[in-house]
Design an enzyme around this catalytic site. Sequence first.
Site: not given
Length: 144
Positions: A7-8, A63-69, A96, A130-131
């Site tokens: 994003d911007h 994005c700014g935090t990476g969280i929204g994305m 993993h 196992r993963h």
Amino acid sequence: MIAIGCDHAGCEMKQAIIAELSEKGFEFRDMGCNGERCDYPDIAEAVCGEVVSGSCEKGILICGTGIGMSIAANKIKGIRAALCSDSFSAKFTRLHNDSNVMCMGARVLGCGLAAELAEIFLTTGFEGGRHEQRVNKITELENK
Ligand code: RB5
């Protein structure tokens, strides 16, 4: 081919990753934005669409935090998106979780670190074993 989008808040970081990793032979499909104000879920949808269709091998979202994305990307069937700020996570989410999208925060990390984390993510394979059954259970959750 790697789908990448931001994003911007993430344009400078996206350009830095493209510049640094292109020199190392990676190829990118830039899904926007180009600096204009936008809504990160739209970019997440575009990048993840490339991954789910098989048109791109993996995706990178900023994005700014990476969280929204990462929240948006993980709503999309077939996507396992990992928010990474350190090399251990970038490596082990591939080993993993077989993550196919990496998210980073442009207001959290410097561009140099982000490019290094992206390279780790893009060059580390899935360990399987196992993963595999655990990843399969994540896929089953998508269908509940
Ligand atoms: C945009 O200002 C900001 O909200 C966005 O880049 C991101 O941090 C959201 O998670």
